[in-house]
Design a protein around this motif. Structure first.
Motif, PDB file in Angstrom:
ATOM      1  N   ASN A 176      39.071  45.168  10.646  1.00  0.00           N
ATOM      2  CA  ASN A 176      38.369  45.167   9.358  1.00  0.00           C
ATOM      3  C   ASN A 176      39.217  45.843   8.209  1.00  0.00           C
ATOM      4  O   ASN A 176      38.557  46.154   7.312  1.00  0.00           O
ATOM      5  CB  ASN A 176      37.210  46.051   9.685  1.00  0.00           C
ATOM      6  CG  ASN A 176      37.449  47.463   9.992  1.00  0.00           C
ATOM      7  OD1 ASN A 176      38.605  47.716  10.252  1.00  0.00           O
ATOM      8  ND2 ASN A 176      36.596  48.325   9.982  1.00  0.00           N
ATOM      9  N   SER A 177      40.646  45.871   8.475  1.00  0.00           N
ATOM     10  CA  SER A 177      41.402  46.510   7.604  1.00  0.00           C
ATOM     11  C   SER A 177      41.548  45.991   6.112  1.00  0.00           C
ATOM     12  O   SER A 177      41.630  46.555   4.969  1.00  0.00           O
ATOM     13  CB  SER A 177      42.757  46.846   7.915  1.00  0.00           C
ATOM     14  OG  SER A 177      43.722  45.614   8.095  1.00  0.00           O
ATOM     15  N   ASN A 230      40.283  47.967   3.015  1.00  0.00           N
ATOM     16  CA  ASN A 230      39.559  48.998   3.501  1.00  0.00           C
ATOM     17  C   ASN A 230      40.444  50.353   3.705  1.00  0.00           C
ATOM     18  O   ASN A 230      40.530  50.698   4.699  1.00  0.00           O
ATOM     19  CB  ASN A 230      38.981  48.422   4.835  1.00  0.00           C
ATOM     20  CG  ASN A 230      37.875  49.419   5.548  1.00  0.00           C
ATOM     21  OD1 ASN A 230      37.620  50.387   5.036  1.00  0.00           O
ATOM     22  ND2 ASN A 230      37.548  49.249   6.859  1.00  0.00           N
ATOM     23  N   ASN A 231      40.416  51.025   2.368  1.00  0.00           N
ATOM     24  CA  ASN A 231      41.369  52.111   2.281  1.00  0.00           C
ATOM     25  C   ASN A 231      40.510  53.207   3.103  1.00  0.00           C
ATOM     26  O   ASN A 231      41.384  54.130   3.510  1.00  0.00           O
ATOM     27  CB  ASN A 231      41.555  52.338   1.026  1.00  0.00           C
ATOM     28  CG  ASN A 231      42.933  53.404   0.800  1.00  0.00           C
ATOM     29  OD1 ASN A 231      42.763  54.611   0.605  1.00  0.00           O
ATOM     30  ND2 ASN A 231      44.094  52.774   1.366  1.00  0.00           N
ATOM     31  N   ALA A 232      39.304  53.439   3.366  1.00  0.00           N
ATOM     32  CA  ALA A 232      38.675  54.583   3.718  1.00  0.00           C
ATOM     33  C   ALA A 232      39.027  54.565   4.973  1.00  0.00           C
ATOM     34  O   ALA A 232      39.244  55.857   5.707  1.00  0.00           O
ATOM     35  CB  ALA A 232      37.117  54.534   3.435  1.00  0.00           C
TER      36      ALA A 232
END
Length: 262
Positions: A176-177, A230-232
């Protein structure tokens, strides 16, 4: 070091010409030439080539370990050779399973997998790159080209985007990156003729035998920064030129197309 470089280094280590090595292995000299030039990305004769050149089959196949093992490690390489024999025997079945999985995954996208026989005159089939698990159970992988699963693309569209037909490959996103832009199982197409990093563009990478897709940025001194959408959950990764080499990170090509259901 790529497979082509390792085969050339192994042959020179053994003091053999391409013709001599081919004779030892029992294949044509052109097969060795294509392997050393990188035109052929895999071979079912790696064990025979390693034995003919007196090098480690694990090193030849994956770059793991040293080219020539010291005597105290010879038993390990013998075990590796036996594992490689079993691996080769099951390779075709594994390839078929992976290709069938690719076809089912890509079938959920706007473009489906096809064989060459179904292509029209104005279409080209773009093959997939995929990870193959190496024997030994240590989680080591290598990247190779699928010779069956392909996506059909319009030749005019590729020419308009400056993508040479023989430089185009497809990659399936894992994880999911890159969400929400690209979900797990999405497919992207890359141009391996474009490896120079343009800030903010998306690229496929080879990272210690793993396929990754990231947005890249150049860093002073020749390093690069890897950014996920999806940096979080997936913070930025920065690497110096030395760290890129140590971590076996290589830019494979720039993404020019992608497909995903949301």
């Amino acid at each position: 070091m790529e497979l082509s470089d390792r085969i050339k280094a192994a042959r020179k280590h053994a003091g053999l010409t391409q013709s001599q090595l081919a004779d030892h292995v029992g294949i044509a000299q052109t097969a060795i030439s294509q392997l050393e030039s990188g035109k052929t990305l895999r071979s079912s004769y790696l064990l025979q080539i390693a034995e003919a050149c007196g090098v480690s089959v694990m090193w030849l196949a994956s770059g793991i370990g040293g080219m020539v093992m010291p005597p105290e490690q010879a038993a390990f390489d013998l075990e590796g050779r036996e594992q490689w024999k079993a691996f080769e025997e099951g390779m075709e079945l594994a390839h078929r399973d992976i290709d069938e999985n690719m076809a089912s995954t890509v079938g959920a996208a706007p473009i489906s997998a096809w064989g060459d026989e179904s292509l029209l005159d104005d279409e080209v089939g773009i093959p997939f790159l995929r990870e193959i698990q190496l024997p030994g159970g240590a989680g080591h992988t290598l990247i190779e080209q699928s010779h069956t699963a392909k996506l059909r693309f319009d030749k005019h569209s590729l020419r308009a985007r400056g993508v040479p037909f023989d430089k185009a490959f497809c990659v399936i996103i894992s994880g999911n990156s890159m969400e929400p832009v690209l979900h797990d199982g999405s497919t992207v197409a890359i141009n391996t003729g474009q490896k120079s990093v343009v800030d903010g563009k998306m690229y496929a990478l080879k990272h210690s035998g793993q396929l990754r897709v990231k947005v890249l940025y150049r860093l002073p001194g020749g390093g690069i920064r890897l950014k996920s959408h999806n940096n979080a959950e997936h913070p930025d990764e920065s690497y110096t030129p030395e760290q890129l080499n140590e971590n076996e990170i290589e830019v494979i090509g720039r993404v020019f197309w992608g497909a995903s259901f949301f």
